[in-house]
Scaffold this motif. Structure first.
Motif, PDB file in Angstrom:
ATOM      1  N   THR A   1     -41.048  94.719  16.924  1.00 45.81           N
ATOM      2  CA  THR A   1     -40.677  93.520  16.171  1.00 45.81           C
ATOM      3  C   THR A   1     -41.334  93.446  14.794  1.00 45.81           C
ATOM      4  O   THR A   1     -40.767  92.884  13.854  1.00 45.81           O
ATOM      5  N   TYR A   2     -42.524  94.005  14.643  1.00 44.81           N
ATOM      6  CA  TYR A   2     -43.215  93.926  13.352  1.00 44.81           C
ATOM      7  C   TYR A   2     -43.122  95.223  12.554  1.00 44.81           C
ATOM      8  O   TYR A   2     -43.885  95.407  11.616  1.00 44.81           O
ATOM      9  N   ASP A   3     -42.207  96.121  12.918  1.00 46.09           N
ATOM     10  CA  ASP A   3     -41.955  97.279  12.067  1.00 46.09           C
ATOM     11  C   ASP A   3     -40.634  97.023  11.340  1.00 46.09           C
ATOM     12  O   ASP A   3     -39.551  97.171  11.910  1.00 46.09           O
ATOM     13  N   GLU A   4     -40.755  96.588  10.085  1.00 46.23           N
ATOM     14  CA  GLU A   4     -39.567  96.169   9.327  1.00 46.23           C
ATOM     15  C   GLU A   4     -38.519  97.274   9.234  1.00 46.23           C
ATOM     16  O   GLU A   4     -37.323  96.996   9.260  1.00 46.23           O
TER      17      GLU A   4
ATOM     18  N   VAL B   1     -46.901  89.440  18.895  1.00 48.47           N
ATOM     19  CA  VAL B   1     -48.109  89.664  18.102  1.00 48.47           C
ATOM     20  C   VAL B   1     -47.855  90.801  17.111  1.00 48.47           C
ATOM     21  O   VAL B   1     -47.004  91.652  17.337  1.00 48.47           O
ATOM     22  N   GLU B   2     -48.621  90.792  16.013  1.00 51.17           N
ATOM     23  CA  GLU B   2     -48.308  91.726  14.924  1.00 51.17           C
ATOM     24  C   GLU B   2     -48.563  93.187  15.276  1.00 51.17           C
ATOM     25  O   GLU B   2     -48.102  94.087  14.582  1.00 51.17           O
ATOM     26  N   GLU B   3     -49.310  93.416  16.370  1.00 52.19           N
ATOM     27  CA  GLU B   3     -49.516  94.809  16.803  1.00 52.19           C
ATOM     28  C   GLU B   3     -48.227  95.409  17.363  1.00 52.19           C
ATOM     29  O   GLU B   3     -48.173  96.603  17.650  1.00 52.19           O
ATOM     30  N   HIS B   4     -47.200  94.610  17.517  1.00 44.68           N
ATOM     31  CA  HIS B   4     -45.917  95.147  18.003  1.00 44.68           C
ATOM     32  C   HIS B   4     -45.244  95.895  16.854  1.00 44.68           C
ATOM     33  O   HIS B   4     -44.312  95.416  16.228  1.00 44.68           O
ATOM     34  N   ASP B   5     -45.768  97.089  16.571  1.00 45.46           N
ATOM     35  CA  ASP B   5     -45.308  97.831  15.399  1.00 45.46           C
ATOM     36  C   ASP B   5     -44.519  99.085  15.772  1.00 45.46           C
ATOM     37  O   ASP B   5     -44.370  99.996  14.955  1.00 45.46           O
TER      38      ASP B   5
ATOM     39  N   PRO C   1     -39.829  84.813  11.441  1.00 46.60           N
ATOM     40  CA  PRO C   1     -41.132  84.950  12.098  1.00 46.60           C
ATOM     41  C   PRO C   1     -40.935  85.578  13.470  1.00 46.60           C
ATOM     42  O   PRO C   1     -40.089  85.139  14.245  1.00 46.60           O
ATOM     43  N   GLY C   2     -41.634  86.661  13.761  1.00 51.02           N
ATOM     44  CA  GLY C   2     -41.453  87.341  15.046  1.00 51.02           C
ATOM     45  C   GLY C   2     -42.161  86.584  16.161  1.00 51.02           C
ATOM     46  O   GLY C   2     -43.308  86.183  16.007  1.00 51.02           O
TER      47      GLY C   2
END
Ligand SMILES: Cc1cc2nc3c(=O)[nH]c(=O)nc-3n(C[C@H](O)[C@H](O)[C@H](O)COP(=O)(O)OP(=O)(O)OC[C@H]3O[C@@H](n4cnc5c(N)ncnc54)[C@H](O)[C@@H]3O)c2cc1C
Length: 272
Positions: free
Chosen positions: A26-29, A47-51, A43-44
């Motif tokens: 989710t956080y890898d554009e 958590v931002e570690e979901h890369d 906004p995802g």
């Protein structure tokens, strides 16, 4: 593997197996743009570690992926309000029963209606929802537009002339009998919407996360693109396509992680 644990550099050799459980992409554009572009810039709900690290690592070993375009979309709105109104699109038409799982409303709105979504309520509905809502006062809903008639409301919202009125005509006609034969909202929530009407702009209220990921079998083994398990490689949770793709409901994510996480752990700990 070289890793950092509480600030200390540690090196780990996996003798039996490796379990990938670093979450979704989710956080890898870049990955999101390629597979689930409608989520980009929202906004995802993760958590931002979901890369996407697990997916990329395993793909390097030839792992297959599935349902990469599947996504869950929440609509951040108290259901007490949703169930008492009608949700309409940019053409003033209803498209989903308002008493369903809000994650389904969010999916329908963002993925099928270009995110053009509004909630229309009458004064009685607003007041009743406010009384029933558990949210504190400062989080209570405020309508974005309030008008005396549906025609004025539709004009202020920029909806095509006559469309919202037609939707309300049909809804109210059957609501007199407590029925919704068009989208089957439960009768207990169906009541004609009368008098001054308000509308809430839901366009900024959707966010989500990716549901696609690595292909795994029921023992949480990661499958190569040829369908065979990659020896010693396991994955669980949102790093995998899991059971939730295109059929998401709250709990399915935690279920994917815990159920298949346990199976992955048992498999990885087994003697080769
Ligand atoms: C607000 C919110 C509400 C939710 N509500 C629900 C719900 O009601 N029911 C439900 O089922 N799901 C819910 N979810 C979704 C659910 O929480 C997640 O989908 C689920 O936790 C994913 O599990 P996971 O094990 O795949 O990833 P996570 O639980 O996110 O675990 C992945 C872990 O890997 C770590 N990690 C990532 N990369 C690295 C790295 N390079 N090195 C070291 N560590 C790394 C992360 O820090 C994280 O701790 C919700 C999510 C949010 C954000």
């Amino acid at each position: 593997m070289v890793a950092r644990s509480y600030g200390e550099r540690v090196t780990i050799r996996a003798r039996r197996g490796v379990v990938l459980a670093t979450g979704s992409f989710t956080y890898d554009e870049k990955m999101l743009g390629a597979h689930a572009p409608l989520l980009v810039g929202r906004p995802g709900s993760a958590v931002e570690e979901h890369d996407g690290l697990a997916v990329k690592l395993a793909q390097g070993l030839g792992a297959g992926v599935a349902h990469m375009d599947a996504s869950e979309v929440a609509v951040h709105m108290d259901p007490q309000y949703l169930i008492r109104g009608i949700v309409v699109n940019g053409r003033g038409q209803r498209f989903v029963n308002e008493d369903t799982y809000p994650g389904r409303i969010g999916q329908a709105a963002l993925l099928k209606q270009d995110n053009e979504t509004f909630l229309v309520l009458d004064e009685e509905g607003f007041e009743e929802a406010r009384r029933m809502s558990a949210a504190p006062e400062f989080l209570q809903l405020r309508p974005s537009w309030v008008c005396g008639t549906a025609t004025e409301l539709a004009a202020e919202m920029g909806l095509p002339a006559g469309a919202l009125e037609a939707t309300l005509d049909v809804y109210n006609r059957h609501a007199e009998d407590g029925r919704d034969p068009v989208l089957h909202k439960a009768g207990r929530w169906v009541r004609p919407l009368r008098g001054p009407l308000g509308a809430v702009d839901l366009r900024g209220q959707t966010s989500g996360f990716a549901l696609g990921g690595l292909t795994t079998d029921t023992d949480a083994r990661v499958l190569h693109v040829d369908g065979e398990p990659i020896p010693g490689l396991f994955a669980a949770g949102r790093a995998t396509a899991g059971i939730a793709a295109w059929g998401y409901a709250s709990g399915a994510s935690l279920g994917d992680g815990s159920f298949f996480g346990r199976r992955a752990g048992v498999g990885a700990a087994a003697k080769p």
